[in-house]
Design a protein around this motif. Structure first.
Motif, PDB file in Angstrom:
ATOM      1  N   HIS A  17      38.130  27.456  36.543  1.00 30.65           N
ATOM      2  CA  HIS A  17      39.240  26.913  37.357  1.00 30.65           C
ATOM      3  C   HIS A  17      39.215  27.486  38.765  1.00 30.65           C
ATOM      4  O   HIS A  17      39.355  26.763  39.753  1.00 30.65           O
ATOM      5  N   GLY A  19      36.644  28.759  40.288  1.00 31.08           N
ATOM      6  CA  GLY A  19      35.470  28.216  40.988  1.00 31.08           C
ATOM      7  C   GLY A  19      35.737  26.823  41.501  1.00 31.08           C
ATOM      8  O   GLY A  19      35.336  26.438  42.590  1.00 31.08           O
ATOM      9  N   PHE A  20      36.457  25.996  40.728  1.00 33.72           N
ATOM     10  CA  PHE A  20      36.793  24.639  41.180  1.00 33.72           C
ATOM     11  C   PHE A  20      37.757  24.666  42.371  1.00 33.72           C
ATOM     12  O   PHE A  20      37.599  23.934  43.322  1.00 33.72           O
ATOM     13  N   GLN A  22      38.057  26.943  44.615  1.00 26.95           N
ATOM     14  CA  GLN A  22      37.481  27.492  45.831  1.00 26.95           C
ATOM     15  C   GLN A  22      36.254  26.724  46.295  1.00 26.95           C
ATOM     16  O   GLN A  22      35.560  27.160  47.186  1.00 26.95           O
ATOM     17  N   GLN A  23      35.979  25.574  45.669  1.00 28.33           N
ATOM     18  CA  GLN A  23      34.795  24.854  46.102  1.00 28.33           C
ATOM     19  C   GLN A  23      35.027  24.304  47.510  1.00 28.33           C
ATOM     20  O   GLN A  23      36.132  23.964  47.894  1.00 28.33           O
ATOM     21  N   SER A  24      33.968  24.246  48.305  1.00 28.04           N
ATOM     22  CA  SER A  24      34.091  23.857  49.706  1.00 28.04           C
ATOM     23  C   SER A  24      34.177  22.337  49.849  1.00 28.04           C
ATOM     24  O   SER A  24      33.706  21.589  48.997  1.00 28.04           O
ATOM     25  N   THR A  25      34.808  21.916  50.965  1.00 31.97           N
ATOM     26  CA  THR A  25      34.954  20.502  51.310  1.00 31.97           C
ATOM     27  C   THR A  25      34.200  20.240  52.609  1.00 31.97           C
ATOM     28  O   THR A  25      34.259  21.047  53.552  1.00 31.97           O
ATOM     29  N   THR A  26      33.530  19.116  52.655  1.00 37.88           N
ATOM     30  CA  THR A  26      32.818  18.733  53.877  1.00 37.88           C
ATOM     31  C   THR A  26      33.730  17.874  54.740  1.00 37.88           C
ATOM     32  O   THR A  26      34.240  16.846  54.294  1.00 37.88           O
ATOM     33  N   GLN A  64      31.995  22.772  56.886  1.00 42.93           N
ATOM     34  CA  GLN A  64      32.418  23.057  55.508  1.00 42.93           C
ATOM     35  C   GLN A  64      33.608  24.007  55.549  1.00 42.93           C
ATOM     36  O   GLN A  64      33.633  24.965  56.325  1.00 42.93           O
ATOM     37  N   THR A  66      37.065  25.654  52.958  1.00 38.89           N
ATOM     38  CA  THR A  66      37.763  25.788  51.681  1.00 38.89           C
ATOM     39  C   THR A  66      39.253  25.643  51.935  1.00 38.89           C
ATOM     40  O   THR A  66      39.821  26.366  52.754  1.00 38.89           O
ATOM     41  N   ASN A  87      42.165  19.583  52.281  1.00 37.59           N
ATOM     42  CA  ASN A  87      41.325  18.635  51.550  1.00 37.59           C
ATOM     43  C   ASN A  87      40.996  17.360  52.346  1.00 37.59           C
ATOM     44  O   ASN A  87      40.588  16.361  51.761  1.00 37.59           O
TER      45      ASN A  87
END
Length: 982
Positions: A17, A19-20, A22-26, A64, A66, A87
């Protein structure tokens, strides 16, 4: 073991959870300036991290992050912005130019443009360069600062306005005024308070103004109001206020009571009434006026507001004249959907209440001519009146009459700007402007209307209302690739206007206590002597327009526009017209071979051609009109029935005047733009002039007809030079000079259908008792020429000698109308302005000069009051001075002696200010005090009050340079002001 497995499973789920989460957004986006042009090299970084990037040549970026995060965007010359990220995957960011580089952006038709890419003759004046101190309206802010634009103040009346003329006279019966747009919505120069204006941009030539079609022949003024330009979430309040006093600029030197008694003792037939009254002192006052302006800024880069409140209370130099005005403006901006949707709502409300103190011009005349030995009051305590012709007690006129006016205007506008992609903007602007004008006039039983004319009290009431709706849809596309940059504009505009008015007049009242509030009580109504009028009109204007801008390496630039416009004001056969404009520029300074020449910063050659139009002032000139006429009719069934007679001919071919203008220019900058400026030369031909042409009856119903006939030409040269003359840490001196010339000519007055029998028309009027026109406009000649008997001296009897048409000297008594000739011109050949701003540490000084040269003014003050013909009237002290050794006697005629050279140079404005150090007082971020003088001194050989205080518009468009005797005198103003920011 089982518990351990459960713990490990839960820990794994939590880790998954986290990890999901904190995943990066482009994030992909674009950075643009205010005009929609991409900003290359803008820096973008994530606050608190080392992550950073920059935009490419097209303003694109990828980064990129977060969520949540803060994106910090900066670019040289622009205000930085912090953007909250959550986001988002796409984003368009628009940066505002900072205060130091605001001059790099100019407002053009339906948008903005970088100054370096401007290909037309456009002048831009920012707030820091405005005229300081007391100013009447937006025009006076830029007076003397735009080459080719003549702005004059013909009257000191606080209810009056300035007059604007750009590049000469361009119409006979159409409007000479420029189109004024306030944030894109039509208005006038007094719509917003001067303190609420951020910039004024002037579209001078045809290629720039063509996109506005039939409204743009007089030029276009684009007024931009102040906006919240802060990207920070804070609120600020600004207060600007001043108080001023006025004095008459130049007082006429009239004879006093001792002069009259001296003349009587010398045998002159004047009357001594036993008094000693200075009538000018009696009607003049030293007015104290004040002005207060509050401006509010708040919000952030996404949602912000601007509000302003302006209160003005101006008194006039003549008794019971003044104006009280309240202006309120509120604007709200909001960005949505990552900046893709931008909205704006603006409301401007103006209310003004004016007291015009009787009829100011006529009162001034009475104060000038009143016998100084006459008394103010008679033996019964009433106003002292006499039975001489047009000889009334000016104080009785002032105090026994009411002349009130209340004007209200509400302006509502809103816009939506949607950007589906970064390069494309779709905008809708809608507005409604509503104004109401209400006047009330009355005279008491002690007014001369009753005491001399037996009207027993008079009263009138009039009202006017106007509603104007506007809808504009525009699409703007910006694209850059490599060294190429395109901007495409397309749009549609629809304007709808309805106006109506009503007026009623009555007299013979039972009491004067009602003033103008019970008009029905006047018995003139029952006798059929009261008057009542009403009218209503409507017009529509629709247009489709487009424009393309192209730039390559900032060296070669091209602009082309076209407008297809229709107006209901014209005939059925010509309601639509096409107005193209094209201009190009070559910035030689950006060529590779010029790089070693570091002295040259800019050297841009420009050339353009454009077509604009002029709309008829009356929207029904193409249609037949009939009036009831009581003098023409017939007896029907024993009753007289008024005739239904034609008042206007039908003309389905009536169309707009068409101005074709060529303009060549040069924009230059030297020594890293320490010296900048522009040169322009233009030729404008106005064809299909709207002219009231005499036509035969029959076949036509009416003896004259509004049609398109004739051509007029203007040409001129304009210079603007800005110099940062001194630039040190403690001293800065900026100076600029404007210079312009104008030549005009009436080319013809005919068309394919009609040829004129008289290739001229007369204009202007001396008034009673001379009753003669003052100017003549002839085919092949310039506009503004006086047409007069040329005086060459006096005969032995004190009468004028004039030159005949054969060049012989004859007595005025033997002269005929054919002996009149052209003599002088009321339009200046040259106009100059010199503006200076000096900053010495915390002190600032501005000094502005203006001048006009190569013209004459008809001094009607001298014509009537330097002439001792009517011994009931007072005269100037120079009235008995000899002319060529002889005394003027009994010769009140219009001769060239009264046409004087009127060259002048004004010290127009001097302002001294002191700005305290920021935050020197807690809670105050800026504090400045200043003292200002306006219209301080005029260097001139002209003998009248003010050579500039003459009218160049309205009824005097083709009779310029007339210094009328019935006028409100011009004034000098001293102002003490305060600027505070909290």
């Amino acid at each position: 073991m089982k518990k351990l497995s459960i713990y490990l499973f839960l820990l794994g789920m939590l880790g998954a959870h986290l990890g999901f989460a904190q995943q990066s957004t482009t994030l992909r986006g674009k950075v643009l300036d205010e005009t929609g042009v991409p900003i290359a090299g803008a820096s973008l970084s994530l606050q608190g991290t080392q992550t950073a990037t920059a935009t490419d040549e097209s303003g694109n970026f990828t980064i990129q992050y977060t969520s949540p995060a803060v994106l910090v965007v900066t670019a040289l010359g622009f205000v930085g912005e912090d953007v909250n990220l959550s986001n988002q995957t796409t984003l368009t960011i628009r940066l505002l130019a900072n205060e130091e580089t605001l001059e790099e952006v100019v407002v053009v038709g339906y948008g903005t443009q970088r100054r370096g890419e401007v290909t037309s003759a456009i002048s831009s004046v920012k707030a820091e360069d405005f005229t300081k101190g007391t100013v009447r309206d937006a025009a006076q802010l830029i007076q003397g600062k735009v080459a080719g634009m003549r702005i004059t103040t013909p009257s000191g009346d606080p209810t009056g306005s300035t007059q604007i003329n750009l590049r000469g006279l361009n119409s006979i019966n159409g409007s000479q005024n420029p189109l004024v747009l306030i944030d894109g919505v039509p208005g006038d120069i007094a719509t917003v308070a001067p303190e609420d204006i951020e910039s004024v941009d002037v579209l001078k030539d045809g290629s720039a103004a063509a996109i506005y079609g039939t409204r743009a022949t007089g030029g276009v003024l684009l007024i931009t109001t102040r906006k919240n330009r802060s990207s920070e979430s804070k609120t600020s309040i600004e207060y600007n206020g001043y108080a001023n006093v006025q004095t008459i600029q130049r007082r006429p030197d009239m004879m006093d009571a001792s002069d009259f008694r001296r003349l009587i003792s010398e045998g002159y037939e004047y009357t001594d009434y036993g008094g000693n009254t200075n009538w000018l002192d009696q009607v003049l006052q030293t007015p104290v006026s004040h002005n207060h302006n509050l401006t509010f800024f708040g919000g952030n880069s996404r949602t912000n507001f601007t509000g302003s409140l302006n209160y003005r209370n101006w008194e006039g130099i003549m008794l019971t004249t003044g104006q009280e005005r309240l202006n309120v403006r509120a604007a709200l901006n909001h960005d949505m959907f990552d900046g893709k949707l931008r909205t704006n709502i603006q409301v401007i409300n103006q209310t003004s209440k004016s007291n015009q103190g009787g009829t100011g011009g006529y009162i001034w005349r009475q104060a000038m001519i009143r016998n100084p030995t006459d008394n103010i009051y008679n033996e019964d305590g009433g106003w002292q009146e006499r039975n001489d012709y047009a000889y009334d007690n000016p104080l009785g006129l002032i105090h026994e009459s009411i002349n009130d006016r209340i004007f209200r205007e509400s302006r509502f506008s809103g816009s939506v700007d949607y950007r589906p992609i970064g390069d494309l903007s779709l905008k809708m602007l809608i507005s409604r402007v509503i104004n109401n004008d209400l006047t009330g006039n009355s005279t008491t039983f002690d007014h001369v209307n009753t005491t001399k004319n037996n009207l027993n009290g008079t009263a009138s009431r009039s009202t006017g209302a106007n509603t104007e709706d506007l809808l504009e849809l525009t699409a703007n596309y910006n694209k850059s690739f490599g060294d190429h940059r395109f901007t495409l504009l397309g749009g549609y505009s629809y304007q709808y206007n309805v106006g109506e008015s009503f007026e009623v007049y009555n007299f013979d009242f039972p009491t004067d206590e009602y003033t103008y509030n019970r008009l029905e009580s006047g018995t003139a109504l029952q006798r059929g002597l009261a008057t009542m009028e009403s009218e209503k009109d409507m017009w529509k204007l629709a247009g489709f327009f487009g424009r393309v801008n192209y730039s390559w390496k900032d060296r070669y630039m091209l602009t082309a526009s076209i407008r297809r416009e229709g107006s209901s004001a014209f005939g059925a056969n010509y309601q639509w017209g096409t107005f193209p404009g094209v201009s190009a520029a070559w910035n030689v300074a950006n060529e590779e071979f010029m790089q070693p020449v570091a002295f040259v910063s800019e050297f841009k050659l420009r050339g353009g051609f454009g077509v604009t139009g002029t709309i008829a002032n009356n929207p029904y000139q193409s249609q037949t009109s009939y009036n009831f006429n009581t003098s023409q009719g017939a007896y029907i069934n024993g009753k007289w029935v008024p005739g239904f007679v034609p008042a206007r001919n039908f003309n389905p071919d009536l169309r707009w005047e068409k101005k074709e203008e060529w303009n060549v220019g040069l924009d230059f900058g030297f020594m890293k733009n320490r010296v900048t400026g522009s040169l322009d030369y233009y030729v404008r031909n106005v064809k299909d002039l709207l002219y009231n042409f005499p036509v035969p009856t029959p076949p036509y119903l009416f003896g004259n007809m509004m049609l398109n006939a004739g051509e007029m030409q203007n040409s001129g040269f304009e210079v603007l030079v800005n110099v940062r003359a001194v630039e040190t840490k403690t001293v800065k001196w900026n100076t600029n000079v404007t210079f312009s010339t104008n030549k005009n000519k009436l080319v013809n007055l005919s068309n394919e259908q009609f040829n004129v029998t008289r290739e001229f028309f007369d204009a202007g009027h001396t008034g009673e008792p001379i009753q003669i026109s003052t100017h003549r406009v002839a085919v092949g000649g310039p506009i503004g020429q006086y047409f007069v008997y040329k005086s060459v001296g006096l005969d032995e009897n004190g009468g004028w000698l004039v030159e005949s048409r054969e060049g012989e000297v004859i007595s005025m008594e033997d002269a005929t109308p054919e002996d009149r000739q052209y003599y002088g011109n009321g339009i200046p050949k040259f106009n100059v302005g010199w503006n200076n701003t000096v900053n010495i540490q915390n002190f600032d000084v501005s000094v502005n000069f203006r001048g006009a040269f190569g013209h004459q003014v008809l001094n009607m003050q001298s014509l009537y009051y330097d002439n001792p013909v009517n011994r009931s009237y007072n005269v100037l002290k120079t009235a008995f001075d000899p002319i060529d050794g002889k005394e003027l006697r009994n010769s009140l005629v219009y001769v060239s002696h009264y046409i004087e050279d009127a060259d002048y140079l004004k010290i127009d404005n001097v302002t001294l200010g002191y700005t305290f150090k920021p935050n020197s007082i807690k809670g105050i971020s800026n504090l400045r005090i200043y003292f200002s003088g306006l219209n301080l001194h005029t260097f001139t050989g002209y003998r009248g009050i003010d050579p500039e205080a003459v009218s160049y518009s309205g009824d005097f468009t083709f009779a310029p340079g007339m210094d009328h005797r019935d006028k409100y005198p011009s004034t000098r103003t001293y102002t003490l002001g305060l600027n505070v920011t909290f």
